[in-house]
Design a protein around this motif. Structure first.
Motif, mmCIF file in Angstrom:
data_model
loop_
_atom_site.group_PDB
_atom_site.id
_atom_site.type_symbol
_atom_site.label_atom_id
_atom_site.label_comp_id
_atom_site.label_asym_id
_atom_site.label_seq_id
_atom_site.Cartn_x
_atom_site.Cartn_y
_atom_site.Cartn_z
ATOM 1 N N GLN A 8 -2.533 -1.776 -25.834
ATOM 2 C CA GLN A 8 -2.388 -1.466 -24.496
ATOM 3 C C GLN A 8 -2.793 -2.166 -23.749
ATOM 4 O OE1 GLN A 8 -5.978 1.249 -23.505
ATOM 5 N NE2 GLN A 8 -5.026 1.586 -21.901
ATOM 6 N N GLN B 225 0.945 -3.019 -23.241
ATOM 7 C CA GLN B 225 1.554 -2.117 -22.584
ATOM 8 C C GLN B 225 1.318 -2.555 -21.579
ATOM 9 O OE1 GLN B 225 0.440 1.709 -23.915
ATOM 10 N NE2 GLN B 225 1.394 1.301 -25.726
ATOM 11 N N LEU B 226 0.523 -3.188 -20.940
ATOM 12 C CA LEU B 226 -0.257 -3.225 -19.054
ATOM 13 C C LEU B 226 0.190 -4.869 -18.461
ATOM 14 C CD1 LEU B 226 -3.722 -1.814 -18.719
ATOM 15 C CD2 LEU B 226 -1.587 -0.844 -18.332
ATOM 16 N N GLN C 66 0.686 -0.418 -12.151
ATOM 17 C CA GLN C 66 1.220 -0.061 -13.444
ATOM 18 C C GLN C 66 0.042 0.774 -14.842
ATOM 19 O OE1 GLN C 66 4.006 -1.658 -16.906
ATOM 20 N NE2 GLN C 66 2.198 -2.464 -15.895
ATOM 21 N N GLU C 67 -1.391 -0.145 -13.981
ATOM 22 C CA GLU C 67 -2.067 0.211 -15.583
ATOM 23 C C GLU C 67 -2.796 1.275 -14.567
ATOM 24 O OE1 GLU C 67 -6.845 -1.656 -15.922
ATOM 25 O OE2 GLU C 67 -5.607 -2.553 -14.656
ATOM 26 N N SER D 5 -0.910 4.341 -15.160
ATOM 27 C CA SER D 5 -0.318 4.790 -16.673
ATOM 28 C C SER D 5 -2.088 5.321 -17.612
ATOM 29 C CB SER D 5 -0.984 3.222 -18.048
ATOM 30 O OG SER D 5 -2.199 2.806 -17.723
ATOM 31 N N SER E 88 3.136 8.838 -12.827
ATOM 32 C CA SER E 88 2.737 8.401 -13.787
ATOM 33 C C SER E 88 2.797 8.903 -15.434
ATOM 34 C CB SER E 88 1.347 9.652 -13.443
ATOM 35 O OG SER E 88 0.649 8.967 -14.554
ATOM 36 N N LEU F 171 6.188 7.217 -16.724
ATOM 37 C CA LEU F 171 5.811 5.741 -17.150
ATOM 38 C C LEU F 171 5.191 6.380 -18.855
ATOM 39 C CD1 LEU F 171 5.314 2.757 -16.699
ATOM 40 C CD2 LEU F 171 2.574 3.585 -16.043
ATOM 41 N N LYS F 172 4.761 7.541 -18.465
ATOM 42 C CA LYS F 172 3.914 7.864 -19.642
ATOM 43 C C LYS F 172 5.480 8.424 -21.220
ATOM 44 C CE LYS F 172 -0.592 8.709 -18.677
ATOM 45 N NZ LYS F 172 -0.791 9.887 -18.106
ATOM 46 N N LYS G 52 8.257 6.601 -20.418
ATOM 47 C CA LYS G 52 9.210 5.284 -20.611
ATOM 48 C C LYS G 52 10.084 5.774 -20.411
ATOM 49 C CE LYS G 52 7.574 3.829 -25.656
ATOM 50 N NZ LYS G 52 7.968 3.763 -26.305
#
Length: 328
Positions: free
Chosen positions: A3, A6-7, A61-62, A65, A80, A83-84, A86
């Motif tokens: 994780q 990813q951040l 971004q955090e 997510s 959101s 982003l999830k 992709k």
């Protein structure tokens, strides 16, 4: 651990643009079937301003997510979800090294505060979103060209396959305002019928921070660069052919060439004024060769031999008399 990776806010480079989905010649990270995706890019020069803004975008971004738990989070739902799934990528761009790429998207009077070499002490990082969209129906219904249609194939490759629309952020650096803006851009991009604008994006140049082996490979001309140069050459030829002045110029050149050939052929052959010594010798008969040989032999016999030292008697020479013993 996964994780945290990813951040992280990745850097947009020539070696990572395809992987991040921030390239109009590639596809989304969500897969080939995704027709619309987004890339939020923070551009700026190295410095405290860029570092501060990078941390802000990382926090954005955090937050996006995380899972949406209340109605208060509904305004950020489009960003959101994108982003999830992709379809949305956050990245940062080094504006000084990637001047052409940066100016291509931030085409304004104040772009030099972000792109290119530092001119002033003020550095202004800027955030923008690129919306990529592939027209799958157009690609499916595109008529297949014949194999010999080189010019048609080059024209198809002139523009990037995916269309691009750019939205620039002009608000404050507050995280809620940035999230709201990103969500609104994605919502409009997915729901509204926006124009399908295709263009040619400048290539990202290799940076010094990239691995040595990567820079060595990228120093060689890529296939796209070779194709671009070849297309430019073909385009120039077609432009010359379509120029209305080229016909009279070629006709004039052909007439001058034919006139020169006609003048050369119409002139009489020039008489050679070379002396007899330079004229090619006539073949000599056998009897004449024998006569010349006898003449040379006769001349050699008539020549008197050179006197020897023993043939000339000195003036003061005398005859030595023989002794008696010798006479007897």
């Amino acid at each position: 651990m996964e994780q945290n990776n990813q951040l992280e806010l990745p850097q947009l480079r020539s070696t990572t643009s395809m992987e991040l989905g921030c390239d109009a010649r590639g596809y989304s990270r969500a897969g080939y079937d995704t027709s619309t995706w987004y890339c939020a890019i923070l551009a700026g020069r190295h410095g405290p301003e860029l570092n501060k803004m990078r941390e802000t975008i990382r926090r954005v971004q955090e937050i996006l997510s995380r899972d949406i738990e209340s109605r208060d989070d509904q305004p950020m739902a489009p960003a959101s979800v994108a982003l999830k799934s992709k379809r949305l990528t956050f990245a940062w761009l080094e504006g000084e090294a990637q001047k052409r790429y940066c100016l291509f998207y931030l085409n304004s009077e104040t772009s030099h505060d972000t792109c290119g070499p530092r001119r002033d002490i003020a550095d202004v990082p800027r955030l923008f979103i690129v919306r990529y969209k592939r027209n799958t129906s157009e690609e499916d219904t595109k008529p297949k060209r014949k194999q010999g249609g080189i010019w048609g194939a080059l024209q198809d490759q002139e523009l990037d396959p995916a269309s691009q629309l750019v939205a620039k952020f002009n608000g404050s650096d507050e995280i809620p305002e940035i999230i709201k803006w990103v969500s609104q851009i994605i919502k409009d991009g997915d729901s509204r019928d926006l124009p399908h604008y295709r263009t040619k994006t400048p290539d990202l140049v290799p940076e010094d921070g990239e691995p040595i082996w990567s820079k060595g490979v990228q120093s060689l001309p890529s296939a796209s660069t070779v194709k671009q140069r070849f297309r430019s050459f073909i385009t120039k030829i077609y432009d010359l052919i379509g120029d209305p002045r080229i016909g009279p110029i070629l006709l004039l050149a052909a007439l001058m060439s034919f006139g020169t050939i006609w003048l050369r052929r119409s002139q009489p052959p020039q008489q050679s004024n070379q002396p007899d010594s330079t004229q090619p010798s006539q073949p000599i008969s056998k009897d004449e060769r024998k006569a010349r040989r006898r003449e040379r032999l006769r001349n050699a016999l008539n020549v008197e031999p050179s006197p020897s030292i023993t043939d000339v008697e000195p003036k003061d020479a005398y005859q030595m008399p023989f002794s008696d013993s010798d006479s007897e």
